[in-house]
Design a protein around this motif. Structure first.
Motif, PDB file in Angstrom:
ATOM      1  N   ILE A 209       0.856  -1.301   0.145  1.00 52.00           N
ATOM      2  CA  ILE A 209       0.302  -0.211  -0.007  1.00 52.00           C
ATOM      3  C   ILE A 209       0.293   1.368  -0.203  1.00 52.00           C
ATOM      4  N   ALA A 210       1.557   1.043   0.766  1.00 53.46           N
ATOM      5  CA  ALA A 210       2.823   2.417   1.078  1.00 53.46           C
ATOM      6  C   ALA A 210       3.143   2.175  -0.855  1.00 53.46           C
ATOM      7  N   ARG A 211       3.617   1.582  -1.202  1.00 50.95           N
ATOM      8  CA  ARG A 211       4.238   1.741  -2.843  1.00 50.95           C
ATOM      9  C   ARG A 211       2.931   2.540  -3.346  1.00 50.95           C
ATOM     10  N   ALA A 212       2.589   1.994  -3.642  1.00 53.61           N
ATOM     11  CA  ALA A 212       1.111   2.809  -4.252  1.00 53.61           C
ATOM     12  C   ALA A 212       0.908   4.110  -4.023  1.00 53.61           C
ATOM     13  N   ALA A 213       1.048   4.744  -2.522  1.00 56.07           N
ATOM     14  CA  ALA A 213       0.917   5.280  -2.300  1.00 56.07           C
ATOM     15  C   ALA A 213       1.956   7.282  -2.684  1.00 56.07           C
ATOM     16  N   TYR A 214       3.704   6.139  -2.103  1.00 49.11           N
ATOM     17  CA  TYR A 214       4.574   7.274  -2.985  1.00 49.11           C
ATOM     18  C   TYR A 214       4.244   7.912  -4.514  1.00 49.11           C
ATOM     19  N   ARG A 215       4.317   6.667  -5.594  1.00 51.82           N
ATOM     20  CA  ARG A 215       4.104   6.743  -6.521  1.00 51.82           C
ATOM     21  C   ARG A 215       2.823   7.803  -6.913  1.00 51.82           C
ATOM     22  N   ASP A 216       3.910   8.655  -7.849  1.00 50.36           N
ATOM     23  CA  ASP A 216       2.253  10.215  -8.280  1.00 50.36           C
ATOM     24  C   ASP A 216       2.001   9.947  -9.170  1.00 50.36           C
ATOM     25  N   SER A 217       0.295   9.460  -8.614  1.00 47.65           N
ATOM     26  CA  SER A 217       0.304   8.307 -10.013  1.00 47.65           C
ATOM     27  C   SER A 217      -1.574   9.441  -9.959  1.00 47.65           C
ATOM     28  N   ARG A 218      -1.407   9.142 -11.078  1.00 51.17           N
ATOM     29  CA  ARG A 218      -3.693   9.886 -11.012  1.00 51.17           C
ATOM     30  C   ARG A 218      -4.380   9.375 -10.196  1.00 51.17           C
ATOM     31  N   PHE A 219      -4.319   8.529 -10.482  1.00 52.35           N
ATOM     32  CA  PHE A 219      -5.384   7.322  -9.956  1.00 52.35           C
ATOM     33  C   PHE A 219      -5.019   5.530  -9.205  1.00 52.35           C
ATOM     34  N   GLN A 220      -6.213   5.842  -8.148  1.00 56.31           N
ATOM     35  CA  GLN A 220      -5.373   4.109  -6.848  1.00 56.31           C
ATOM     36  C   GLN A 220      -6.514   3.703  -7.008  1.00 56.31           C
ATOM     37  N   ILE A 221      -5.544   2.217  -7.550  1.00 56.83           N
ATOM     38  CA  ILE A 221      -6.356   1.682  -7.602  1.00 56.83           C
ATOM     39  C   ILE A 221      -6.460   0.056  -6.167  1.00 56.83           C
ATOM     40  N   LEU A 222      -7.495  -0.264  -4.802  1.00 56.25           N
ATOM     41  CA  LEU A 222      -6.626  -1.061  -4.215  1.00 56.25           C
ATOM     42  C   LEU A 222      -7.940  -2.798  -4.088  1.00 56.25           C
ATOM     43  N   ASP A 223      -7.311  -3.452  -4.465  1.00 56.54           N
ATOM     44  CA  ASP A 223      -7.508  -4.867  -4.382  1.00 56.54           C
ATOM     45  C   ASP A 223      -7.932  -5.697  -2.958  1.00 56.54           C
ATOM     46  N   GLU A 224      -9.434  -5.466  -2.524  1.00 59.33           N
ATOM     47  CA  GLU A 224      -9.224  -5.589  -1.381  1.00 59.33           C
ATOM     48  C   GLU A 224      -8.202  -5.770  -0.293  1.00 59.33           C
ATOM     49  N   PRO A 225      -7.959  -3.771  -0.181  1.00 59.63           N
ATOM     50  CA  PRO A 225      -7.248  -3.838   0.403  1.00 59.63           C
ATOM     51  C   PRO A 225      -6.907  -4.158   2.092  1.00 59.63           C
ATOM     52  N   THR A 226      -7.653  -4.499   2.108  1.00 59.14           N
ATOM     53  CA  THR A 226      -7.608  -4.786   3.881  1.00 59.14           C
ATOM     54  C   THR A 226      -7.796  -6.416   4.535  1.00 59.14           C
ATOM     55  N   ALA A 227      -7.591  -6.913   3.214  1.00 59.81           N
ATOM     56  CA  ALA A 227      -8.183  -8.320   3.243  1.00 59.81           C
ATOM     57  C   ALA A 227      -7.494  -9.379   4.385  1.00 59.81           C
ATOM     58  N   SER A 228      -5.643  -8.630   4.762  1.00 59.65           N
ATOM     59  CA  SER A 228      -5.123  -9.920   5.729  1.00 59.65           C
ATOM     60  C   SER A 228      -4.454  -8.637   6.992  1.00 59.65           C
ATOM     61  N   LEU A 229      -5.540  -7.505   6.594  1.00 63.41           N
ATOM     62  CA  LEU A 229      -5.448  -6.796   8.183  1.00 63.41           C
ATOM     63  C   LEU A 229      -6.058  -6.610   9.448  1.00 63.41           C
ATOM     64  N   ASP A 230      -5.771  -6.763  10.576  1.00 57.76           N
ATOM     65  CA  ASP A 230      -6.392  -6.643  11.602  1.00 57.76           C
ATOM     66  C   ASP A 230      -7.253  -5.412  11.513  1.00 57.76           C
ATOM     67  N   PRO A 231      -8.641  -5.844  12.588  1.00 59.14           N
ATOM     68  CA  PRO A 231      -9.980  -4.802  12.426  1.00 59.14           C
ATOM     69  C   PRO A 231      -9.031  -2.975  12.980  1.00 59.14           C
ATOM     70  N   ILE A 232      -8.276  -3.099  13.366  1.00 57.65           N
ATOM     71  CA  ILE A 232      -7.843  -1.449  13.742  1.00 57.65           C
ATOM     72  C   ILE A 232      -6.606  -1.112  12.952  1.00 57.65           C
ATOM     73  N   HIS A 233      -6.794  -2.366  12.518  1.00 61.28           N
ATOM     74  CA  HIS A 233      -5.402  -1.652  11.253  1.00 61.28           C
ATOM     75  C   HIS A 233      -6.753  -1.149   9.791  1.00 61.28           C
ATOM     76  N   GLU A 234      -7.490  -2.201   9.658  1.00 61.00           N
ATOM     77  CA  GLU A 234      -8.580  -2.053   8.498  1.00 61.00           C
ATOM     78  C   GLU A 234      -9.455  -0.774   8.562  1.00 61.00           C
ATOM     79  N   LEU A 235      -9.606  -0.403   9.989  1.00 61.12           N
ATOM     80  CA  LEU A 235     -10.099   1.304   9.425  1.00 61.12           C
ATOM     81  C   LEU A 235      -9.552   2.650   9.554  1.00 61.12           C
TER      82      LEU A 235
END
Ligand SMILES: Nc1ncnc2c1ncn2[C@@H]1O[C@H](COP(=O)(O)OP(=O)(O)OP(=O)(O)O)[C@@H](O)[C@H]1O
Length: 606
Positions: free
Chosen positions: A512-538
């Protein structure tokens, strides 16, 4: 006819490749074949003259003929041997040159242009093709043998044909007998030729099957037992027998195919012997009959015997050499494919520039369908417009086609029907690297590589340290990175010897940090929270919302509740768009939305 053309074209392209390795190989091969094919007939004709001179009691002529014949045979034989050895030595060197070229081609492959892991199987096959076919040395040895046999057969047949036709019109009976024998032979030989071709095809198919079996064995050795997590599961779940039985079956199949191969080669030899022996018996009878009628000198019985024996042995050798050559042809194609992939892709003339950086972007799916190879359609006639602004949620059940749709958007796949346009331009016409830089995407099967964490995030060795520090802070990586011996410069995995293995959640944070780092025009996240615990997910969901003020996003989710964060929602069901709009509106209008909402609410309340 088409098949013959294709075979000639393939042989031409193989010869072209071989010629590029060593130009003298083809000439050496031609010279060896010619000299070797000449020698038996020098001997046959010389001996026939010798016999005829002896029968006529011309002893001086006989001695002269013998001396000239044997001298010529010795000189031609030695020359052929010397040239053949030179050819084989050059071919062995060319084989090494070709191997180096294959490795250089692998080295030059631009990973960014590859579309599937098929390429790596082509790489494997190009290696195995060498083992199975014997390489350049075997190719030239077989080609030379085939050519030599063909020349011998042509010369032998010409000699016999001459004996058959010579003084044919002097007796009616011999004329009719010849016509009947020749017509009968043409029909019979056509049938036998067809049978031989059929056997050759089977032979080649078995070799192709053997290469598939080799790939399966490699899968077992390289991907199953070579991975610790697999061995762990095999032990924990007692799956040893299950997995091993599967691979023993591959060995069995290989043994079976090899047995069939022996059988086919045996049958091929029988057919080849029939091809030559039936014709030989018929012609033999005709020619002996002509000698009996005094239409041919008796000394020519030598030409007849020796010519017949020579043709029979040449046919038998040709059968084996030809099948080897065909196999080689079939396998060298993998080497050609590796060479083709390593060529830089040609830029099409229709290449269109990206819209200017300040122009608002809109992506448009126009009747897009998609099928994976060997599978039915998984997306059907999808049309929608996606402006690059705000947050879009893509929602649907497992297997409804969400990831596939996003991969089409990113040009990881090409639609099988329909067009995707960016501000009106077909995305296929935009240079790939420029187009890809518009996006930063994180998939469920995100990858972190065996390089330092900071390079993983920046996707480069050139790193903007201030930006990196801000992103590490913002996306909550600080806690665990601070405890690493080299901080963000710690390499991941075993490649560098550090053997730092981030947990599943940490790997996802890096992605996710890699995606945030890039100066792109559009961000795509496929199930970004699938392996995060509830606190990180929120935390991630609320950050997506915050970040989308600066960077428009699309996120794929199963959590229908997360759609409240989105400005618009696209709902996919079984490869079709069933609803699209604001979450509030869909909550009121879409039965599918309500159904998902209720089922998930029930799960959380339970
Ligand atoms: N490489 C592939 N080859 C063949 N079929 C595939 C491939 N990838 C996906 N599929 C199939 O295409 C269909 C859509 O898959 P996709 O991954 O797009 O669904 P999804 O909606 O993202 O699913 P999930 O929510 O489970 O991740 C599924 O039936 C899947 O089995």
């Amino acid at each position: 006819m088409k098949k013959i053309n294709a075979a000639v074209r393939e042989l031409g392209s193989t010869l072209h490749l071989m010629n590029s390795l060593d130009k003298k190989l083809v000439y050496l091969m031609l010279a060896t074949s010619l000299l070797n094919a000449m020698n038996p007939y020098v001997l046959i004709i010389g001996n026939t003259q010798l016999l005829n001179a002896m029968v006529a009691r011309r002893f001086n002529t006989a001695i002269r003929t013998a001396v000239v014949t044997y001298l010529l045979v010795i000189v031609v034989g030695l020359a052929a041997l010397f040239i053949r050895q030179t050819m084989l030595i050059s071919a062995a060197r060319a084989n090494e040159v070709l191997k180096i070229r294959i490795h250089e081609a692998w080295e030059q492959v631009d990973f960014a242009t590859l579309e599937s892991k098929e390429y790596f199987s082509t790489m494997n096959k190009s290696e195995s093709s060498f083992r199975y076919s014997g390489g350049v040395r075997a190719f030239f040895a077989q080609l030379q043998q085939s050519l030599e046999n063909v020349l011998e057969i042509i010369t032998g047949i010409s000699l016999l044909a001459w004996m058959v036709v010579y003084r044919i019109t002097e007796q009616q009976t011999i004329l009719y007998a010849t016509i009947v024998v020749v017509v009968g032979l043409i029909l019979l030989e056509a049938g036998l030729g067809w049978a031989y071709q059929h056997l050759t095809k089977q032979n080649i198919q078995i070799f192709a099957a053997l290469m598939v079996l080799e790939k399966k064995m490699n899968y077992f050795l390289l991907e199953i037992v070579n991975t610790y997590s697999n061995i762990k599961s095999i032990k924990l779940w007692g799956m040893g027998d299950l997995i091993q039985t599967r691979y023993k079956a591959v060995w069995r199949e290989e043994k079976k195919q090899n047995k069939t191969l022996v059988h086919i080669e045996y049958n091929s030899q029988i057919v080849a012997q029939l091809i030559s022996s039936v014709a030989i018996v018929a012609i033999f009878t005709l020619v002996v009959y002509k000698m009996y009628l005094h239409l041919l000198p008796i000394g020519n019985i030598n030409t007849l015997f020796a010519g017949v024996v020579q043709i029979a042995s040449s046919v038998s050798l040709l059968v084996a050499a030809w099948q080897h050559l065909q196999r080689f042809q079939n396998q060298i194609q993998y080497v050609q494919q590796v060479f083709a992939i390593s060529q830089p892709p040609r830029q099409t003339a229709a290449s269109q520039p990206l819209p200017a950086a300040s122009t608002p972007l809109v992506l448009q799916f126009d009747h897009v369908s998609f099928s994976y190879p060997n599978r039915g359609e998984v997306l059907h006639d999808v049309s929608f417009t996606l402006p690059f602004k705000g947050v879009t949620a893509l929602v649907g059940e497992n297997g409804s086609g969400k990831t596939t749709l996003v991969k089409l958007m990113l040009r990881l796949y090409t639609p099988t029907k329909g067009t995707i346009r960016l501000n009106g331009t077909n995305i296929q016409h935009i240079p790939l690297a420029e187009y890809t830089r518009l996006f930063s995407a994180v998939f469920q099967d995100y990858e972190v590589f065996d390089i330092p964490i900071d390079q993983n995030i920046a996707s480069s060795t050139t790193i903007d340290q201030a930006k990196l520090a801000a992103i590490i802070q913002e996306w909550g990586l600080t806690d665990w990175i601070a405890h690493l011996p080299q901080g963000a410069q710690t390499p991941i995995g075993g490649f560098s010897g550090e053997n730092f293995q981030p947990s599943g959640g940490q790997q996802q944070q890096i992605a996710i940090a890699r995606a945030a780092y890039r100066d792109s025009r559009f961000q795509i996240l496929d199930e970004p929270t699938a392996s995060l615990d509830p606190i990180h997910e929120l935390a991630v969901f609320s950050k997506i919302k915050r970040l989308s003020a600066h960077k428009p996003s699309l996120f794929i989710t199963h959590r229908i509740g997360a759609t409240t964060l989105a400005d618009q929602v696209i709902m996919l069901q079984a490869g079709r768009i069933v609803a699209m709009g604001a979450a509030d509106d869909l909550a009121k209008q879409s039965a599918y939305f309500q159904q998902l909402w209720e089922s998930q609410a029930a799960m959380y309340n339970a």
